[in-house]
Design an enzyme around this catalytic site. Structure first.
Site, PDB file in Angstrom:
ATOM      1  N   ASP A  55     -13.918 -20.753  -0.458  1.00  0.00           N
ATOM      2  CA  ASP A  55     -14.455 -19.807   0.526  1.00  0.00           C
ATOM      3  C   ASP A  55     -14.053 -20.207   1.950  1.00  0.00           C
ATOM      4  OD1 ASP A  55     -15.845 -18.865  -1.778  1.00  0.00           O
ATOM      5  OD2 ASP A  55     -17.461 -20.274  -1.354  1.00  0.00           O
ATOM      6  N   GLU A  82     -17.347  -8.905  -3.122  1.00  0.00           N
ATOM      7  CA  GLU A  82     -17.933  -9.955  -2.298  1.00  0.00           C
ATOM      8  C   GLU A  82     -16.888 -10.490  -1.319  1.00  0.00           C
ATOM      9  OE1 GLU A  82     -19.143 -12.902  -5.156  1.00  0.00           O
ATOM     10  OE2 GLU A  82     -17.125 -13.785  -5.288  1.00  0.00           O
TER      11      GLU A  82
END
Length: 318
Positions: free
Chosen positions: A18, A198
């Site tokens: 991420d 997402e």
């Protein structure tokens, strides 16, 4: 970074998922990401992107031992909003509160100093969306003087794990309007393993606002999609947005780069846009993929076609 399209991309930073790289007005690059232990927020900075790999790591916030945000600190992002530094992140409550994991909510911390690796970070509390369900992966962007919040959240009335939502912000840690859904998992490549939209990230270029996002399970099925709107359209109107029916970045089996996603955008020399993303270099994951640490940070140039649309290419090729 070389502009040789045959160059195979290597990880910039290993075991950081991420990834978020921000180029600030002070000339420094700032990096944060999920750490394998999911227990803290780590920042580093360097004068070059390459320098981030060996830069000192500074832990600016640690999760408490118990409470509503004491487990699984995921996907921090560092933003400079309205004169202060903010990190937005998701965290889950301890099991004695919810009796199960994956009940994430979103939170913010703030630092008013010039250098976010120094000084005090203040916990600003939960970023409440008004919907009490699993949510994560918040980012922010400004457009026409308005700060917006963009994130992923579950809707119990819609099949799947998470959809993409947007809302205006009243302050950099509070929403100023109701959430609006922009995208939900619907195409085959978005529902492999899990029904997921997402990890949104925003880029403004060529008269458009682009939102990249990630979909499907976090193994080799993980892939990236794209939404875009005209810069003069209302970003809070779902009708302003067009959604690509095909993924824009996906696994490259040829060069063994698997499950690229959860990206951010940053800038190289001048105005060149760089794509920052994580991916794995093997598929034989032992145990739960969540706890496998080998999602690595990659960086490669983003290119453009004749219509001003981004060309993501392959995750393995610069």
């Amino acid at each position: 970074m070389e502009n040789n399209v045959t160059e195979i991309v290597k990880p910039l930073i290993e075991q950081r998922a991420d990834p978020y790289i921000y180029k600030h007005s002070d000339g420094y690059y700032y990096f944060t990401a999920s750490v394998p232990q999911y227990d803290r927020i780590e920042l580093r900075r360097a004068s070059t992107i390459a320098g981030l790999a060996a830069a000192d790591k500074v832990d600016v916030w640690h999760k408490p031992e118990t409470g509503p945000y004491s487990e699984l600190v995921w996907a921090p992002e560092l933003h400079y909003n309205q004169g202060a530094w903010y990190v937005y992140f998701a965290a889950a409550p301890s099991r004695e509160i919810k009796h199960k994991l994956f009940q994430h909510r979103m939170y913010a911390i703030r630092n008013t100093g010039a250098n976010p690796l120094e000084g005090e970070w203040e916990f600003m509390g939960q970023v409440d969306t008004g919907i009490d369900t699993f949510c994560l992966d918040a980012t922010t962007f400004s457009h026409n003087g308005q700060l917006y919040y963009l994130w992923a959240q579950k809707d119990n009335e819609i099949e799947g794990n998470s959809n993409l939502y947007i809302a205006p912000m009243k302050t950099p840690w509070q929403l100023g309007g109701a959430p609006v859904m922009l995208s939900k998992p619907e195409f085959d490549w978005e529902i492999r393993g899990f029904w997921v939209n997402e990890g949104p990230s925003v880029l403004k270029r060529n008269g458009k606002i682009f939102i990249s996002y990630s979909a499907s399970a976090t193994d080799e099925n993980y892939a990236m999609g794209l939404l875009w709107a005209d810069e003069n359209a209302d970003p809070l109107d779902p009708a302003s947005w067009t959604k690509s029916r095909e993924p824009v970045l996906q696994t490259c089996f040829e060069h063994k780069i698997y499950g690229p996603g959860h990206n951010s955008f940053t800038y190289g020399e001048g105005d060149d846009v760089l794509l920052v993303y994580h991916a794995r270099t093997y598929t034989e994951i032992i145990g739960d993929p969540l706890w496998n640490p080998d999602r690595h940070t990659f960086v490669k140039p983003l290119r453009w076609d004749g219509n001003g649309m981004p060309v993501f290419g392959k995750p393995s090729i610069a």
